[in-house]
Design a protein around this motif. Structure first.
Motif, PDB file in Angstrom:
ATOM      1  N   TYR A 233       0.997  -1.167   0.206  1.00 20.23           N
ATOM      2  CA  TYR A 233      -0.003   0.013  -0.010  1.00 20.23           C
ATOM      3  C   TYR A 233       0.712   1.227   0.169  1.00 20.23           C
ATOM      4  N   ASP A 234       0.451   2.261  -0.585  1.00 15.74           N
ATOM      5  CA  ASP A 234       0.990   3.469  -0.784  1.00 15.74           C
ATOM      6  C   ASP A 234      -0.508   4.394   0.051  1.00 15.74           C
ATOM      7  N   GLY A 235      -0.356   4.703   1.268  1.00 15.29           N
ATOM      8  CA  GLY A 235      -1.168   5.539   1.981  1.00 15.29           C
ATOM      9  C   GLY A 235      -2.460   4.428   1.885  1.00 15.29           C
ATOM     10  N   ASP A 236      -3.653   4.690   1.568  1.00 18.96           N
ATOM     11  CA  ASP A 236      -4.810   4.085   1.449  1.00 18.96           C
ATOM     12  C   ASP A 236      -4.891   3.207   0.071  1.00 18.96           C
ATOM     13  N   ARG A 237      -3.925   3.353  -0.881  1.00 17.61           N
ATOM     14  CA  ARG A 237      -3.974   2.957  -2.145  1.00 17.61           C
ATOM     15  C   ARG A 237      -3.320   1.593  -2.349  1.00 17.61           C
ATOM     16  N   LEU A 238      -4.171   0.540  -2.829  1.00 19.68           N
ATOM     17  CA  LEU A 238      -3.335  -0.833  -2.829  1.00 19.68           C
ATOM     18  C   LEU A 238      -2.588  -0.530  -4.398  1.00 19.68           C
ATOM     19  N   VAL A 239      -1.065  -0.705  -4.145  1.00 16.27           N
ATOM     20  CA  VAL A 239      -0.291  -0.762  -5.381  1.00 16.27           C
ATOM     21  C   VAL A 239       0.257  -2.012  -5.810  1.00 16.27           C
ATOM     22  N   GLY A 240       0.156  -3.179  -5.108  1.00 11.40           N
ATOM     23  CA  GLY A 240       1.176  -4.097  -5.440  1.00 11.40           C
ATOM     24  C   GLY A 240       0.848  -5.547  -4.659  1.00 11.40           C
ATOM     25  N   PHE A 241       1.416  -6.669  -4.832  1.00  8.89           N
ATOM     26  CA  PHE A 241       1.460  -7.774  -4.345  1.00  8.89           C
ATOM     27  C   PHE A 241       2.619  -8.271  -4.252  1.00  8.89           C
ATOM     28  N   LEU A 242       3.055  -8.972  -3.223  1.00 11.99           N
ATOM     29  CA  LEU A 242       4.424  -9.831  -3.143  1.00 11.99           C
ATOM     30  C   LEU A 242       4.097 -10.862  -2.266  1.00 11.99           C
ATOM     31  N   MET A 243       4.985 -12.039  -2.399  1.00 11.96           N
ATOM     32  CA  MET A 243       4.905 -13.308  -1.958  1.00 11.96           C
ATOM     33  C   MET A 243       6.466 -13.805  -1.844  1.00 11.96           C
ATOM     34  N   ALA A 244       6.769 -13.887  -0.577  1.00  8.04           N
ATOM     35  CA  ALA A 244       8.168 -14.422  -0.169  1.00  8.04           C
ATOM     36  C   ALA A 244       8.008 -15.829   0.114  1.00  8.04           C
ATOM     37  N   PHE A 245       9.253 -16.606  -0.247  1.00  9.21           N
ATOM     38  CA  PHE A 245       9.156 -18.098   0.104  1.00  9.21           C
ATOM     39  C   PHE A 245      10.319 -18.183   1.265  1.00  9.21           C
ATOM     40  N   LEU A 246      10.079 -18.774   2.255  1.00 11.94           N
ATOM     41  CA  LEU A 246      10.890 -18.902   3.498  1.00 11.94           C
ATOM     42  C   LEU A 246      11.051 -20.342   3.777  1.00 11.94           C
ATOM     43  N   ASP A 247      12.547 -20.513   3.758  1.00  7.72           N
ATOM     44  CA  ASP A 247      13.193 -21.934   3.828  1.00  7.72           C
ATOM     45  C   ASP A 247      12.421 -23.003   3.089  1.00  7.72           C
ATOM     46  N   ILE A 248      12.441 -22.896   1.937  1.00 12.11           N
ATOM     47  CA  ILE A 248      11.838 -23.985   0.847  1.00 12.11           C
ATOM     48  C   ILE A 248      12.840 -24.807   0.744  1.00 12.11           C
ATOM     49  N   PRO A 249      12.765 -26.141   0.731  1.00  6.81           N
ATOM     50  CA  PRO A 249      13.709 -27.308  -0.035  1.00  6.81           C
ATOM     51  C   PRO A 249      13.958 -26.926  -1.033  1.00  6.81           C
ATOM     52  N   TRP A 250      15.145 -26.940  -1.663  1.00 12.76           N
ATOM     53  CA  TRP A 250      15.572 -26.470  -3.376  1.00 12.76           C
ATOM     54  C   TRP A 250      16.316 -27.937  -3.789  1.00 12.76           C
ATOM     55  N   GLY A 251      15.918 -27.914  -4.952  1.00  4.11           N
ATOM     56  CA  GLY A 251      16.660 -28.907  -5.729  1.00  4.11           C
ATOM     57  C   GLY A 251      16.302 -30.490  -5.011  1.00  4.11           C
ATOM     58  N   ARG A 252      17.266 -31.465  -5.218  1.00  6.45           N
ATOM     59  CA  ARG A 252      17.256 -32.698  -4.841  1.00  6.45           C
ATOM     60  C   ARG A 252      17.360 -32.883  -3.640  1.00  6.45           C
ATOM     61  N   SER A 253      18.414 -32.056  -2.962  1.00  9.20           N
ATOM     62  CA  SER A 253      18.684 -31.887  -1.542  1.00  9.20           C
ATOM     63  C   SER A 253      17.833 -31.362  -0.664  1.00  9.20           C
ATOM     64  N   HIS A 254      17.356 -32.022   0.423  1.00  9.26           N
ATOM     65  CA  HIS A 254      16.537 -31.197   1.099  1.00  9.26           C
ATOM     66  C   HIS A 254      17.240 -30.431   2.179  1.00  9.26           C
ATOM     67  N   ASP A 255      18.705 -30.446   2.072  1.00  7.35           N
ATOM     68  CA  ASP A 255      19.289 -29.727   2.952  1.00  7.35           C
ATOM     69  C   ASP A 255      19.470 -28.286   2.458  1.00  7.35           C
ATOM     70  N   ASP A 256      19.379 -28.219   1.381  1.00  2.00           N
ATOM     71  CA  ASP A 256      19.617 -26.851   0.731  1.00  2.00           C
ATOM     72  C   ASP A 256      17.970 -25.977   1.060  1.00  2.00           C
ATOM     73  N   LEU A 257      18.049 -25.114   2.061  1.00  2.00           N
ATOM     74  CA  LEU A 257      16.806 -24.413   2.222  1.00  2.00           C
ATOM     75  C   LEU A 257      17.162 -22.949   1.580  1.00  2.00           C
ATOM     76  N   ARG A 258      16.245 -22.575   0.851  1.00  2.00           N
ATOM     77  CA  ARG A 258      16.270 -21.196   0.490  1.00  2.00           C
ATOM     78  C   ARG A 258      15.238 -20.375   0.844  1.00  2.00           C
ATOM     79  N   SER A 259      15.275 -18.997   0.714  1.00  2.00           N
ATOM     80  CA  SER A 259      14.236 -18.096   0.858  1.00  2.00           C
ATOM     81  C   SER A 259      14.361 -17.085  -0.164  1.00  2.00           C
ATOM     82  N   GLY A 260      13.439 -16.442  -0.628  1.00  2.00           N
ATOM     83  CA  GLY A 260      13.415 -15.100  -1.657  1.00  2.00           C
ATOM     84  C   GLY A 260      12.016 -14.649  -1.825  1.00  2.00           C
TER      85      GLY A 260
END
Length: 149
Positions: free
Chosen positions: A50-77
């Motif tokens: 929001y910018d003041g009362d105006r909706l201007v966008g949407f975001l979604m982050a991912f937190l500690d998602i297992p990446w690739g074939r190894s579940h040891d590689d946790l990524r966020s972004g």
């Protein structure tokens, strides 16, 4: 500018948020992101911008998602970024990326990841300008970028 959780009072406005027509094939609509957040609640961090009362966008982050074939590689972004068609080029995208990086840092993360659709009209220049660098990986045909926090 501020971030807000999606609530019963604002979710319809979130669903109505749309990017420019030439970007519709580059980013999923908000409704898909909210479905993914419902399915992966332990990893998804959806917010409205929001910018003041105006909706201007949407975001979604991912937190500690297992990446690739190894579940040891946790990524966020940054999983998803939708800035309203009439609100682009006003600093909201930069604000969103900085907010996601701050959230990742608050969870102890030291890197932020993002993927982007390669090609003309895509957000590659935007992410590179913010300091992301390609990792050389692909995810679902998209370029993977990383930013050291």
């Amino acid at each position: 500018m501020r971030l807000e959780k999606i609530t019963p009072e604002n979710y319809q406005a979130a669903l109505a948020l749309s990017v420019r027509p030439d970007q519709e094939d580059l980013v999923a609509p908000v409704v898909k992101s909210l479905a993914e957040a419902y399915v992966f609640p332990e990893h998804a961090w959806p917010r409205l911008i929001y910018d003041g009362d105006r909706l201007v966008g949407f975001l979604m982050a991912f937190l500690d998602i297992p990446w690739g074939r190894s579940h040891d590689d946790l990524r966020s972004g940054l999983w998803r970024l939708n800035i309203a068609a009439d609100a682009q080029r006003s600093g909201y995208g930069r604000f969103a990326v900085e907010a996601v990086c701050a959230e990742i840092g608050a969870h102890g993360g030291t890197r932020a990841y993002v993927t982007w659709e390669p090609g003309p009209g895509g957000p590659e220049k935007f992410y590179l300008k913010l300091g992301f660098r390609p990792t050389g990986e692909q995810s679902g045909g998209e370029t993977v970028g990383v930013l050291d926090l």
